[in-house]
Design a protein around this motif. Structure first.
Motif, mmCIF file in Angstrom:
data_model
loop_
_atom_site.group_PDB
_atom_site.id
_atom_site.type_symbol
_atom_site.label_atom_id
_atom_site.label_comp_id
_atom_site.label_asym_id
_atom_site.label_seq_id
_atom_site.Cartn_x
_atom_site.Cartn_y
_atom_site.Cartn_z
ATOM 1 N N ALA A 552 6.683 -81.859 8.716
ATOM 2 C CA ALA A 552 6.389 -82.833 7.658
ATOM 3 C C ALA A 552 7.651 -83.295 6.949
ATOM 4 N N TRP A 553 8.676 -82.445 6.922
ATOM 5 C CA TRP A 553 9.966 -82.794 6.294
ATOM 6 C C TRP A 553 11.037 -81.943 6.945
ATOM 7 N N ALA A 554 12.244 -82.460 7.033
ATOM 8 C CA ALA A 554 13.375 -81.696 7.568
ATOM 9 C C ALA A 554 14.666 -82.239 6.991
ATOM 10 N N ASP A 555 15.596 -81.351 6.728
ATOM 11 C CA ASP A 555 16.931 -81.748 6.271
ATOM 12 C C ASP A 555 17.835 -82.023 7.466
ATOM 13 N N THR A 556 17.728 -81.162 8.485
ATOM 14 C CA THR A 556 18.432 -81.367 9.747
ATOM 15 C C THR A 556 17.430 -81.165 10.878
ATOM 16 N N GLY A 557 17.602 -81.849 11.984
ATOM 17 C CA GLY A 557 16.654 -81.720 13.074
ATOM 18 C C GLY A 557 15.303 -82.292 12.711
ATOM 19 N N THR A 558 14.250 -81.664 13.220
ATOM 20 C CA THR A 558 12.890 -82.163 13.001
ATOM 21 C C THR A 558 11.953 -81.132 12.382
ATOM 22 N N HIS A 559 12.462 -79.910 12.106
ATOM 23 C CA HIS A 559 11.599 -78.855 11.593
ATOM 24 C C HIS A 559 12.179 -78.234 10.320
ATOM 25 N N SER A 560 11.313 -77.586 9.573
ATOM 26 C CA SER A 560 11.732 -76.854 8.368
ATOM 27 C C SER A 560 10.797 -75.664 8.192
ATOM 28 N N LEU A 561 11.112 -74.836 7.197
ATOM 29 C CA LEU A 561 10.279 -73.686 6.837
ATOM 30 C C LEU A 561 9.367 -74.090 5.685
ATOM 31 N N LEU A 562 8.061 -73.938 5.876
ATOM 32 C CA LEU A 562 7.082 -74.244 4.840
ATOM 33 C C LEU A 562 6.600 -72.935 4.221
ATOM 34 N N ILE A 563 6.733 -72.809 2.890
ATOM 35 C CA ILE A 563 6.245 -71.637 2.158
ATOM 36 C C ILE A 563 4.980 -72.033 1.403
ATOM 37 N N THR A 564 3.883 -71.327 1.685
ATOM 38 C CA THR A 564 2.613 -71.581 1.012
ATOM 39 C C THR A 564 2.200 -70.330 0.250
ATOM 40 N N PRO A 565 2.191 -70.343 -1.083
ATOM 41 C CA PRO A 565 1.778 -69.155 -1.850
ATOM 42 C C PRO A 565 0.359 -68.740 -1.476
ATOM 43 N N ASN A 566 0.099 -67.418 -1.486
ATOM 44 C CA ASN A 566 -1.245 -66.940 -1.145
ATOM 45 C C ASN A 566 -2.133 -66.748 -2.368
ATOM 46 N N GLY A 567 -1.619 -67.069 -3.553
ATOM 47 C CA GLY A 567 -2.415 -66.973 -4.765
ATOM 48 C C GLY A 567 -2.418 -65.617 -5.414
ATOM 49 N N ALA A 568 -1.840 -64.601 -4.759
ATOM 50 C CA ALA A 568 -1.858 -63.248 -5.316
ATOM 51 C C ALA A 568 -0.877 -63.088 -6.458
#
Length: 678
Positions: A552-568
């Protein structure tokens, strides 16, 4: 009668006057004598200091003369049995005849009617480790008799210079350095044919993983641009005259170990030195080698190629549980598989909840952990695997007692600081033991052994059994040291039963650096295993969050790391798992790009959201934060880990409690500055 008594009294008073005067005079003379003696001692001390300083200056002049002679002769030592002196040339030949009483200024560094100073520079000698050559210069101040100009007292000081071995010196048979051997590992890459270069190694057999250093000194007769081509199993860095010109030590390992690296270097006529650091990856002994060629641009044949005249050196062998021992590389150690808490419903394939765990002393925060396969029934029968706690702990007092607890399916060998400290045969029960450690940094490791084919995992926790001290103060008895969970790492394979006796894994010290690099710091290549996330999310572990690869977004290349909080918890982040452990006492720089797509709606963790955070010893050490405002931010942070720090981590924070507050991270760079080498 009264007058007579008075008269006698007056006479009595006068009789005391003379002794009093004498006593006071003696006291004053003693004080004066002490004062004179003190002044004399001080004067002598200052005089000796002055003459010693003159001798030191003369010794330094000798070092300067030696450096000038080497610079004028292609960095080679031109004197031998005849020492360098003020009245010699660079070969040690006397150019001016000098009597002891001579006042000719060509004979001395400094001379007047009362003293002269000189130096004597002897032949180079090998340093104790065989890494370097050392030149020593002896400076002398001689006090002269005014009657005949003959010295009557001398002051001597010594100075020394260490330098890379000159091109005429053979060091491969000296202590520390060893001869290389030809070793054909069947290169499948693109190293150019026709160079005559040989693959070289420490030995023509499987070798422990870790850091290997190769060295060659060579003469250049034609100045110009030279092309260096090199391939190393598994990765390498190349230094020419101490300057790093190639570094592939932390690139994506999926591209193959034998890719040829190429760089141009400008060389003057004279003596030069090449030094390679080759990282042998994996976790068990395997093959490793170096092949390289240096060719003048436009020339048909290389000037220098790898062959058995090169020399090789390694650091100490370390057990896998030593805190320095982890080998760089994504194909060696990965985050352990976390099955679930000790009290959870029966994990698949593992016996049920360990109700005796906390009552027996085990930490309630411990999780069942294993290596890949151990959680899915894929662990072979009578096999073993390694797991390593990447959190170390430090004590500064002479003796500290530590108690560990473990429950294993089926068997565990417990290691601490490279030594086996216990065996837990405890299927369905917990086992504990207390060990004593001294001052320093410590780390636990476990060899997990599976009996029947299927599932295998273990619980582990450790705490202080006695009070301890570190650089932050006193740590109370009962304080947690570590628990099994996401701070642990594992190898990816299980060793078959026939090889269990070989499970005492050893690695060459990956932090070792020999003499031969410049005194200035060398910044090591990126220590992240996966900086651009093009190959997935390996090298990162989530806490209170889910990690995924995103396009969905990348600074370099075409991929990035997406962090999704689990609500805990709003303490949501991703651990960076570096290629080598973060070490106390060293300086690091971390840089990364964070993309915040929307304004946060959840509760934010105070002081940490959307930032890079370095922690140690259970506290925040350094932060670099982006504002909680939608946008893209490039963050950078340099931090020094204090000596004695424990539990070092670098984290990429989301910092929100809401699963809607996702953030993206990309282009992560983590580097370490090595301390000066001399």
């Amino acid at each position: 009668m009264a007058n007579t008594i008075t008269d006698r009294y007056q006479l009595f008073k006068k009789g005391f006057a003379l002794p009093t005067v004498i006593i006071v005079s003696l006291v004053m003379m003693s004080v004066l004598a002490v004062a004179v003696q003190s002044v004399d001692i001080t004067r002598n001390a200052l005089t000796n200091q002055y003459y010693s300083k003159l001798a030191q200056t003369a010794a330094e002049a000798g070092i300067s003369y030696a450096q000038a002679c080497m610079a004028a002769n292609n960095n080679q030592v031109t004197w031998g049995a005849n020492p360098l002196m003020p009245n010699t040339d660079c070969s040690g030949n006397v150019t001016t005849s000098c009597a002891v009483s001579s006042t000719d200024p060509r004979c001395w560094v400094a001379v007047n009617s009362s003293l002269h100073t000189t130096f004597s520079v002897g032949s180079p000698v090998q340093t104790a480790g065989g890494d370097m050559m050392q030149i020593s210069s002896t400076g002398t101040t001689s006090l002269l008799r005014t009657s005949n100009g003959i010295p009557w007292r001398s002051y001597v000081r010594n100075e020394s210079l260490r330098y890379a071995s000159n091109c005429t010196t053979t060091l491969q048979d000296t202590p520390g350095w060893q001869n290389t051997v030809a070793y054909n590992l069947a290169l499948s890459g693109s190293f150019p044919s026709g160079t005559g270069a040989q693959q070289i190694s420490l030995a023509n057999t499987n070798l422990p993983p870790g850091s290997y250093w190769y060295r060659k000194d060579f003469n250049v007769t034609t100045a110009g641009i030279y092309i260096l081509q090199a391939a190393g199993d598994d990765r390498l860095a190349a230094f020419v005259d101490g300057n790093k010109i190639i570094d592939s030590r932390a690139v994506d390992y999926s591209r193959g170990w034998d890719v040829t690296e190429t760089a141009n270097v400008s060389l003057t006529a004279g003596c030069h030195s090449m030094l390679f650091n080759v990282i042998n990856n994996n976790y068990s002994p395997n093959g490793t080698s170096l092949i390289a060629a240096l060719t003048l641009n436009g020339a048909s044949a290389p000037l220098v190629t790898t062959d058995t005249s090169w020399r090789v050196k390694t650091g100490d062998l370390l057990n896998f549980s030593d805190y320095r021992a982890q080998v760089p590389g994504a194909s060696s150690w990965f985050t352990a598989v976390d099955i679930g808490n000790y009290s959870a419903a029966t994990p698949v394939g593992i016996w049920g909840a360990m109700t005796s765990w906390p009552s027996g002393g085990g930490d309630a925060a411990a999780d069942w952990i294993t290596a890949p396969g151990g959680n899915s029934g894929g662990a072979p029968a009578n096999s073993g695997t390694y797991l390593l706690d990447r959190q170390s702990f430090t004590t500064t007092n002479a003796s500290t007692q530590v108690t560990y607890y473990t429950a294993c399916d089926d068997l565990c060998y417990v290691y601490l600081d490279g030594n086996q400290v216990g065996t837990a045969v405890s299927y369905g029960a917990d086992t504990s033991a207390t060990v004593t450690v001294g001052p320093g940094t410590h780390r636990f490791g476990v060899i997990l052994v599976n009996g029947a084919a299927g599932y295998s995992a273990f619980l582990f926790s450790a705490k202080y059994a006695s009070s301890s001290t570190n650089q932050y103060g006193t740590v109370a008895a009962g304080t947690r040291i570590t628990v099994s969970g996401l701070s642990w790492q594992s190898v990816q394979t299980w060793t078959a039963a026939g090889s269990l006796t070989a499970l005492n894994l050893q690695v060459y010290d990956p932090t070792y650096v020999p003499d031969g690099l410049p005194a200035t710091n060398d910044t090591v290549a990126n220590m992240t295993q996966n900086s651009d996330f093009e190959g997935g999310i390996y090298g990162y572990t989530g806490a209170n969050s889910t990690l995924s690869q995103s396009t969905a977004w990348a600074d370099t290349g075409t991929h990035s790391l997406l962090i999704t909080p689990n609500g805990a918890s709003s303490d949501s982040f991703a651990f960076i798992i570096p290629t080598t452990p973060i070490v106390a006492g060293y300086t690091y720089t971390v840089t990364a790009t964070v993309h915040i797509p929307t304004a946060p709606i959840g509760t934010l963790w105070p002081g940490r959201p959307y930032g890079i955070v370095a922690t140690w010893s259970s506290s925040v050490g350094a932060t670099s934060l982006a504002p909680p405002v939608p946008g893209t931010y490039r963050l950078t942070m340099t931090f020094t880990v204090p000596d004695g720090a424990t539990g070092m981590d670098v984290r990429l924070y989301d910092g929100s409690s809401s699963p809607s507050d996702t953030v993206y991270w990309d282009n992560v760079q983590l580097s370490q500055s090595i301390r000066p080498y001399w």
